[in-house]
Motif scaffolding. Sequence first.
Motif, PDB file in Angstrom:
ATOM      1  N   ALA A 124       0.845  -1.225  -0.047  1.00  0.00           N
ATOM      2  CA  ALA A 124       0.062   0.068   0.105  1.00  0.00           C
ATOM      3  C   ALA A 124       0.857   1.140  -0.027  1.00  0.00           C
ATOM      4  CB  ALA A 124      -0.935   0.159   1.362  1.00  0.00           C
ATOM      5  N   GLY A 125       2.282   1.220   0.059  1.00  0.00           N
ATOM      6  CA  GLY A 125       2.841   2.321  -0.069  1.00  0.00           C
ATOM      7  C   GLY A 125       2.918   3.348   1.098  1.00  0.00           C
ATOM      8  N   TYR A 126       2.611   4.585   0.652  1.00  0.00           N
ATOM      9  CA  TYR A 126       2.772   5.790   1.719  1.00  0.00           C
ATOM     10  C   TYR A 126       1.276   6.616   1.687  1.00  0.00           C
ATOM     11  CZ  TYR A 126       5.428   8.139  -2.016  1.00  0.00           C
ATOM     12  OH  TYR A 126       6.094   8.740  -3.140  1.00  0.00           O
ATOM     13  N   GLY A 127       0.443   6.004   0.663  1.00  0.00           N
ATOM     14  CA  GLY A 127      -0.720   6.841   0.574  1.00  0.00           C
ATOM     15  C   GLY A 127      -2.284   6.080   0.752  1.00  0.00           C
ATOM     16  N   PHE A 128      -3.349   6.852   0.654  1.00  0.00           N
ATOM     17  CA  PHE A 128      -4.566   6.406   0.742  1.00  0.00           C
ATOM     18  C   PHE A 128      -4.808   5.434   1.941  1.00  0.00           C
ATOM     19  CE2 PHE A 128      -3.186   7.049  -3.880  1.00  0.00           C
ATOM     20  CZ  PHE A 128      -3.961   8.032  -3.896  1.00  0.00           C
ATOM     21  N   LYS A 266      -6.207  18.073  15.315  1.00  0.00           N
ATOM     22  CA  LYS A 266      -5.219  17.302  14.311  1.00  0.00           C
ATOM     23  C   LYS A 266      -6.423  15.852  14.302  1.00  0.00           C
ATOM     24  CE  LYS A 266      -1.474  15.542  15.745  1.00  0.00           C
ATOM     25  NZ  LYS A 266      -0.282  15.648  15.849  1.00  0.00           N
ATOM     26  N   ALA A 267      -6.926  15.596  13.378  1.00  0.00           N
ATOM     27  CA  ALA A 267      -7.625  14.487  13.174  1.00  0.00           C
ATOM     28  C   ALA A 267      -6.863  13.068  13.365  1.00  0.00           C
ATOM     29  CB  ALA A 267      -8.237  14.294  11.800  1.00  0.00           C
ATOM     30  N   ILE A 268      -7.275  12.130  13.955  1.00  0.00           N
ATOM     31  CA  ILE A 268      -6.334  10.743  14.439  1.00  0.00           C
ATOM     32  C   ILE A 268      -6.180  10.182  12.974  1.00  0.00           C
ATOM     33  CG2 ILE A 268      -7.408  10.854  16.819  1.00  0.00           C
ATOM     34  CD1 ILE A 268      -9.263   8.334  15.348  1.00  0.00           C
ATOM     35  N   GLY A 272      -0.109  13.307   6.077  1.00  0.00           N
ATOM     36  CA  GLY A 272       0.526  14.378   4.933  1.00  0.00           C
ATOM     37  C   GLY A 272      -0.058  15.706   4.786  1.00  0.00           C
ATOM     38  N   GLY A 273      -0.468  16.368   6.098  1.00  0.00           N
ATOM     39  CA  GLY A 273      -0.897  17.534   5.981  1.00  0.00           C
ATOM     40  C   GLY A 273      -2.441  17.649   6.122  1.00  0.00           C
ATOM     41  N   LYS A 274      -2.973  16.655   5.892  1.00  0.00           N
ATOM     42  CA  LYS A 274      -4.448  16.617   5.760  1.00  0.00           C
ATOM     43  C   LYS A 274      -5.069  16.535   6.965  1.00  0.00           C
ATOM     44  CE  LYS A 274      -6.616  14.603   2.632  1.00  0.00           C
ATOM     45  NZ  LYS A 274      -7.385  13.575   1.617  1.00  0.00           N
ATOM     46  N   GLY A 275      -6.194  17.085   7.435  1.00  0.00           N
ATOM     47  CA  GLY A 275      -6.889  16.826   8.561  1.00  0.00           C
ATOM     48  C   GLY A 275      -6.049  17.576   9.808  1.00  0.00           C
ATOM     49  N   GLN A 276      -5.527  18.690   9.442  1.00  0.00           N
ATOM     50  CA  GLN A 276      -4.984  19.474  10.743  1.00  0.00           C
ATOM     51  C   GLN A 276      -5.264  20.992  10.525  1.00  0.00           C
ATOM     52  OE1 GLN A 276      -0.873  18.511  11.918  1.00  0.00           O
ATOM     53  NE2 GLN A 276      -0.876  16.880  10.732  1.00  0.00           N
ATOM     54  N   ASN A 296     -14.153  16.793   7.264  1.00  0.00           N
ATOM     55  CA  ASN A 296     -14.574  16.656   5.816  1.00  0.00           C
ATOM     56  C   ASN A 296     -13.418  16.585   5.253  1.00  0.00           C
ATOM     57  OD1 ASN A 296     -16.679  17.314   3.719  1.00  0.00           O
ATOM     58  ND2 ASN A 296     -15.437  18.845   3.204  1.00  0.00           N
ATOM     59  N   GLU A 297     -12.228  16.832   5.667  1.00  0.00           N
ATOM     60  CA  GLU A 297     -10.978  16.737   4.666  1.00  0.00           C
ATOM     61  C   GLU A 297     -10.505  15.295   4.874  1.00  0.00           C
ATOM     62  OE1 GLU A 297      -8.249  20.189   4.018  1.00  0.00           O
ATOM     63  OE2 GLU A 297      -7.002  19.056   5.562  1.00  0.00           O
ATOM     64  N   VAL A 298     -10.574  14.615   6.010  1.00  0.00           N
ATOM     65  CA  VAL A 298     -10.197  13.365   6.166  1.00  0.00           C
ATOM     66  C   VAL A 298     -11.455  12.363   5.856  1.00  0.00           C
ATOM     67  CG1 VAL A 298      -8.326  13.941   7.682  1.00  0.00           C
ATOM     68  CG2 VAL A 298     -10.711  13.177   8.685  1.00  0.00           C
ATOM     69  N   LYS A 299     -12.457  12.902   5.395  1.00  0.00           N
ATOM     70  CA  LYS A 299     -13.670  12.045   5.105  1.00  0.00           C
ATOM     71  C   LYS A 299     -14.066  11.025   6.080  1.00  0.00           C
ATOM     72  CE  LYS A 299     -12.024  12.148   0.103  1.00  0.00           C
ATOM     73  NZ  LYS A 299     -11.695  11.137  -0.764  1.00  0.00           N
ATOM     74  N   THR A 300     -14.409  11.642   7.492  1.00  0.00           N
ATOM     75  CA  THR A 300     -14.800  11.063   8.433  1.00  0.00           C
ATOM     76  C   THR A 300     -16.154  11.621   8.923  1.00  0.00           C
ATOM     77  OG1 THR A 300     -13.529  12.251  10.057  1.00  0.00           O
ATOM     78  CG2 THR A 300     -12.783  10.059   9.153  1.00  0.00           C
ATOM     79  N   THR A 301     -17.224  11.878   7.861  1.00  0.00           N
ATOM     80  CA  THR A 301     -18.227  12.712   8.460  1.00  0.00           C
ATOM     81  C   THR A 301     -19.601  11.780   8.335  1.00  0.00           C
ATOM     82  OG1 THR A 301     -18.536  13.180   5.874  1.00  0.00           O
ATOM     83  CG2 THR A 301     -17.567  14.755   7.412  1.00  0.00           C
ATOM     84  N   GLY A 302     -19.216  10.337   7.848  1.00  0.00           N
ATOM     85  CA  GLY A 302     -20.445   9.498   8.069  1.00  0.00           C
ATOM     86  C   GLY A 302     -20.859   8.799   9.234  1.00  0.00           C
ATOM     87  N   VAL A 303     -21.999   8.471   9.344  1.00  0.00           N
ATOM     88  CA  VAL A 303     -22.532   7.750  10.657  1.00  0.00           C
ATOM     89  C   VAL A 303     -21.526   6.478  11.034  1.00  0.00           C
ATOM     90  CG1 VAL A 303     -24.386   6.489  11.440  1.00  0.00           C
ATOM     91  CG2 VAL A 303     -24.925   8.546   9.936  1.00  0.00           C
ATOM     92  N   GLY A 304     -21.181   6.441  12.199  1.00  0.00           N
ATOM     93  CA  GLY A 304     -20.391   5.482  12.663  1.00  0.00           C
ATOM     94  C   GLY A 304     -18.762   5.551  12.353  1.00  0.00           C
TER      95      GLY A 304
END
Length: 937
Positions: A124-128, A266-268, A272-276, A296-304
């Motif tokens: 999976a390298g260093y992304g996604f 900072k999102a847990i 890479g700069g996202k979520g801060q 919204n930036e780290v895409k954790t807005t969903g239920v659960g």
Amino acid sequence: MSNEHYLSNPLIHRDRRLGRRHNDWVKQFDCTHMRPLIICRGPIRKEAMDVFAEMGIDTFGILLSEKDSIVYKNALAPELRSLTDPDRVHRVPDYTGANKEERDQRIKQIINIARENDYNSIFAGYGFMAEDETMVAAMEKAGLKFIGPCSRTVHDAGLKDEAKRTALKAGVSVTPGIDNGTALTLLKKHPDVAALKALVASEGLDVDAAALDDSTIELADKADMVLAASYVKGIDLYTVDELCETLTEAVEKMAADYPENRIRLKAISGGGGKGQRILPIGQSARTPEMVREILNEVKTTGVGDNKNVLVELNIETTRHQEIQAIGNGVWSMSMGGRDCSLQMHEQKLLEVSVTVESLQAAIEQAEAAGKAKEAQVLRQDLETLEAMEDEAARFGEAVGLDSVSTFECIVDRDKHFFMEMNTRIQVEHRVTELCYALHFANPDNPNESFEVESLVELMVLLAAHGPKLPKPTRRVRHNDSVEARLNATNQALQPSAGGVIEYWSDAIDGEIRDDQGISLHNPDTDVFMKYTLAGAYDSNIALLLTVGDTRLDTYERMAEVIRQTTMRGKDLATNLEFHYGLVNWFIGQNINARPTTRFIVPYLTAVGQLKQQGNNMDLGYAWSQICASALAGLEGDAARAQKQALEQKQTLLLRPLEILLHEPHILSGWLSINHDSYTMIDGKISWNENPIELLADTYHFLNMDYAPGDPAASMIWDHDNEILQQALDFYAELNNRLDAEDWIELQTALEAEAAPEGIDDALWAQIRAAHAGYQAGTELLGVLPSIAEYTGFYELSVNDDLTIHIPERLLDENLQDAMAKVLVPPPVAKSDEILAESGGMFYGRETPEAELYIQEGDHFEAGDPLYIVEVMKMFNKVYAPFAGTVDQVLIDTDGVIISKGQPLFKITPDEKIEVESPEEIAARRRASTSVFLEQLI
């Protein structure tokens, strides 16, 4: 693509691996049975392909997102130029999905692709999803080997809140703050064990009842158990509003305890700069807004979704350092450090190795030079490095590290704090592997051994044979290395997508270039193949690396690599010039300088001021005034000779100066390495070295050396080169005859009318006349240092203790914003419209549930948010430059691709915008130039 790569000599590399078969102990670590599916992109994907091939792994495939090829016309993953077998390329809509449901679908899809195509492992390298515990656990459950840390390590170390708690238990220093905002939010609603039990029962959650009754477990930890069960079930036990209330209270308390520090949110699951986000002092009321942006930036807005956001003290003099950690689940060790402080908006730009060997050598050099303060700082850095390496190894053992990870710290003088562990390989991993190799030896027979130089290869080895691998020792390859991230950004370092690379010069000697395969030439014609930079993901184009025996060697080699790099293309903007200026700034100042993460924006602001004054300079007018001054008082043959000399040298002098004034980053580098070439005497520029030699150095600095056959636009012109070489030869011979120690001594000798011993009067008159001719017009070079003096460029400097003095003005946010616009002027708009400042994906609101920022008929003030543009994984909020009323919204749908300069809103401004006429601009530039001329003539 590189000519100094661990794959640069395949025969040697292959022989080394074949050597493993010379004995049974080595043979057991063969990895040819691995059949990986590569689910990442960018330089790491191409690197993995190369490493796997060199390891004898013949069966591997890649996951290819449609966004890699359809967002921008003709954009295509460059790896496909070498991997042409369609059966090994597996297409998906994107790599992760936009929400939890889509991520789960993608994970299932990846597992199905692996099963259907007989892949037995995942890289999976260093992304996604490289640090996605859910994905890693799913791969393990499906019987696939995950080439990276196991799900237990990802959970314990990868989630920033869990990692902080583990660090405290392992005796690792951590940053002040709270890591359990969600637990505290839950406890507000369900404040004791009885309430938590009732909640578990009512929601049907799978929680160990005995753990809830265990008096040795903290109440907050019990709340975390309940939350973990809710995430598994996919339900929410708190609202985002409730979470924001808790986090705002935490921010307010921390602001009261540390009134001089800003607060970091900072999102847990960020990285890479996202979520801060960093909250400015006194703006705790903005906490809810920033929390929503982060989620919204780290895409954790969903239920659960786990929506936990850390609240941390922002160490204002932060140096960002990280330790490369490796382990096999039993043993753990470190492989030196990297300084990643040179970054902007949490995006790293220039990363340099930090090794024991390098620091020891630097300490010896500082002591020998009598630099006591510098030596003291370097000794403290060595002590800090050794402490961080020890903590990284202990933390790795505490979380069962069984692969490659990065232990990240912030350093503040003699203190350091653990920040997070990235449970993946880093973009800058090669900075470490170029410094150290790993030596694996049979514990029962040290003569049976092998070495590993690639961290990707090490990850494969650990995935295939981890428990059997003995703890290695590290061997020094190079004392120092540095990596420059070549990004698709403009001169203000803002992402710039959609450009086309039409030409890229080949890597030179000593250059290590990881470029995703972009530099691969057509195998039939050997012609460079055009490449379109897609904007769906990050802005990185390539990683440029150099190595050396000292940090200075390494930086000088990087400067030479960039000097000789040529890249051209349509609508192409990169940070190549920025890196050339920055690297030379450190070479000219002090290569051991200790910048903080706040350095880059003030540095950019200083560069912007250079550009601003350069824009106000009329070189043609300056040249005419210098010529007039040189001819004043001359008559007859003397006047004609001087006029001819000036006419012949006009393009020789003006061409490089025009380039430097147009390219402020390159000008920054030139000024930095030539700071000692002049002295200000009575308000005028006085050269400490021969301006002719400085001019020749400038052509070389600009990579404009004479090269017959090259395009005339990229080199010094024939007749200019002839004049320059004649002048250089003249002064070389003159120096030999007069035996002058420096330019000042030579000038003094030439001012005397009487001929020196050994030269007759007639020849001396000719020498002085030739000298006057060669020097004619060189006063124009003084424009460059005069701009530096005017803007206070040299006030941004390195102190004796290696800290960087940043003038207060460069920290002014209004000036910073203004200079960013000088570096990259906004698109020219009519007075009744607002244009897109950059290309990307348009959003008219903060989150999908939020109201639009502005609608038709709305009035807005200067500084009000207008829209968000997502470009190369960063969300950039754009604010109104002036006040006005919206007449028409031209983009009425979120998620639409926009281009730079595209009209977005029709507006009526509150005040009429005054436009300067061409005549007014010319008069202003002449007046500004006249001020500078006072220092030159």
